[in-house]
Design a protein around this motif. Sequence first.
Motif, PDB file in Angstrom:
ATOM      1  N   PHE B  34      44.135  25.617  44.321  1.00 50.51           N
ATOM      2  CA  PHE B  34      44.733  27.248  44.343  1.00 50.51           C
ATOM      3  C   PHE B  34      45.122  27.789  45.560  1.00 50.51           C
ATOM      4  O   PHE B  34      44.367  27.561  46.621  1.00 50.51           O
ATOM      5  N   TYR B  36      44.861  31.749  46.870  1.00 54.25           N
ATOM      6  CA  TYR B  36      44.789  33.249  46.534  1.00 54.25           C
ATOM      7  C   TYR B  36      45.284  33.946  47.679  1.00 54.25           C
ATOM      8  O   TYR B  36      45.255  33.488  48.681  1.00 54.25           O
ATOM      9  N   GLN B  38      45.305  38.023  49.560  1.00 52.65           N
ATOM     10  CA  GLN B  38      44.800  39.571  49.478  1.00 52.65           C
ATOM     11  C   GLN B  38      45.499  40.310  50.319  1.00 52.65           C
ATOM     12  O   GLN B  38      45.620  40.110  51.570  1.00 52.65           O
ATOM     13  N   ARG B  43      42.528  43.649  46.292  1.00 59.14           N
ATOM     14  CA  ARG B  43      41.515  42.672  45.947  1.00 59.14           C
ATOM     15  C   ARG B  43      42.386  41.499  45.644  1.00 59.14           C
ATOM     16  O   ARG B  43      43.506  41.368  45.913  1.00 59.14           O
ATOM     17  N   LEU B  44      41.547  40.292  46.004  1.00 59.92           N
ATOM     18  CA  LEU B  44      41.954  38.898  45.917  1.00 59.92           C
ATOM     19  C   LEU B  44      42.673  38.500  44.416  1.00 59.92           C
ATOM     20  O   LEU B  44      42.194  39.028  43.600  1.00 59.92           O
ATOM     21  N   LEU B  46      45.407  35.644  42.176  1.00 58.87           N
ATOM     22  CA  LEU B  46      45.781  34.217  42.276  1.00 58.87           C
ATOM     23  C   LEU B  46      47.113  34.129  42.636  1.00 58.87           C
ATOM     24  O   LEU B  46      47.910  35.141  41.971  1.00 58.87           O
ATOM     25  N   TYR B  86      44.014  32.691  51.059  1.00 56.86           N
ATOM     26  CA  TYR B  86      42.812  31.702  50.936  1.00 56.86           C
ATOM     27  C   TYR B  86      43.194  30.372  50.011  1.00 56.86           C
ATOM     28  O   TYR B  86      43.797  30.620  48.815  1.00 56.86           O
ATOM     29  N   PHE B 101      36.101  28.173  48.483  1.00 50.46           N
ATOM     30  CA  PHE B 101      37.368  28.646  49.381  1.00 50.46           C
ATOM     31  C   PHE B 101      37.365  28.290  50.640  1.00 50.46           C
ATOM     32  O   PHE B 101      36.205  27.804  51.513  1.00 50.46           O
ATOM     33  N   GLY B 102      38.564  28.063  51.572  1.00 48.72           N
ATOM     34  CA  GLY B 102      38.610  28.070  52.603  1.00 48.72           C
ATOM     35  C   GLY B 102      38.527  29.263  53.574  1.00 48.72           C
ATOM     36  O   GLY B 102      38.237  30.241  53.129  1.00 48.72           O
ATOM     37  N   GLN B 103      38.614  29.001  54.756  1.00 51.26           N
ATOM     38  CA  GLN B 103      38.135  30.202  55.689  1.00 51.26           C
ATOM     39  C   GLN B 103      39.327  31.290  55.734  1.00 51.26           C
ATOM     40  O   GLN B 103      38.956  32.357  56.276  1.00 51.26           O
ATOM     41  N   GLU B 106      45.177  34.486  58.125  1.00 50.66           N
ATOM     42  CA  GLU B 106      45.839  35.811  57.986  1.00 50.66           C
ATOM     43  C   GLU B 106      47.562  35.572  58.312  1.00 50.66           C
ATOM     44  O   GLU B 106      47.703  35.017  59.736  1.00 50.66           O
TER      45      GLU B 106
END
Lengths: 115, 111
Positions: B34, B36, B38, B43-44, B46, B86, B101-103, B106
Motif C-alpha cells: 500500500f 498511504y 499524510q 491524518r494518514l 490510504l 508512507y 510501514f516504511g520510514q 517527504e
Amino acid sequence: GAVVSQHPSRVICKSGTSVKIECRSLDFQATTMFWYRQFPKQSLMLMATSNEGSKATYEQGVEKDKFLINHASLTLSTLTVTSAHPEDSSFYICSATGTSYYEQYFGPGTRLTVT
Amino acid sequence: AQRVTQPEKLLSVFKGAPVELKCNYSYSGSPELFWYVQYSRQRLQLLLRHISRESIKGFTADLNKGETSFHLKKPFAQEEDSAMYYCALSPIYNQGGKLIFGQGTELSVKP
C-alpha cells in the motif's frame, strides 16, 4: 467515509502518573483496532493489535503491562500508558478496520508529553 | 524479517516534473502493498493498494516481485502533492490488516 476520532488530541502529564487515550470509530464498527507510536519525522511503529472482546496482541518489544489496551466495544479502544516516564512522550495514533480488512482508517493522533 | 524501506527522507521536485518515490520490501511470502499519504495537518489516509491497480490523483505503483519494489510514480507533480508518503506492507496471511510501514518520504513540490 469512515471516521476515527481520538481523545484527547494532546495531553501533558507528570512522570509516574497514568494517562488514557481513547480511539473511537464514529460511523462504522471496527473489527480490529491498531495502536501506533510515531516519533518526529519517523515512521509509525505498530505497538499492538486489538480485537473487540479479546486480549490485544503486542508487537515484540512493547511492554503490555505498561501500555494497557482495552477494546470494550466495536467502536471503542483505549490505550492507557501506566506510570508514564518522559521517554514515553510521543505521538500515539490509532487506526481501525471495518468490513474491508485491507484499509485502515486513522485517527488524528494524540500528542503525549510526560514532564 | 518483514521490512519496508524508503531510502529517501526528502524528495524535492518542481511542479510539472516527474516524481518517483522508492519503496523496497523484505518478506518471504506474497504481501499486499500500500501507499498511504499524510497531508499537512491531516491524518494518514490510504492512497492506493497494489491489488486494485488503480491510478489515484495521477499516482500509480506497480509491484515488482523480482526487485521486491513498489515504487510510487506520477508523471507531472503538482504543488498539492506535497505531503508525507508512507509505503506499507501487510502480510498476506494476516487477514486482520496489520501494516508494517516504511520510514516515509517527504515530497516537496516547488512552484
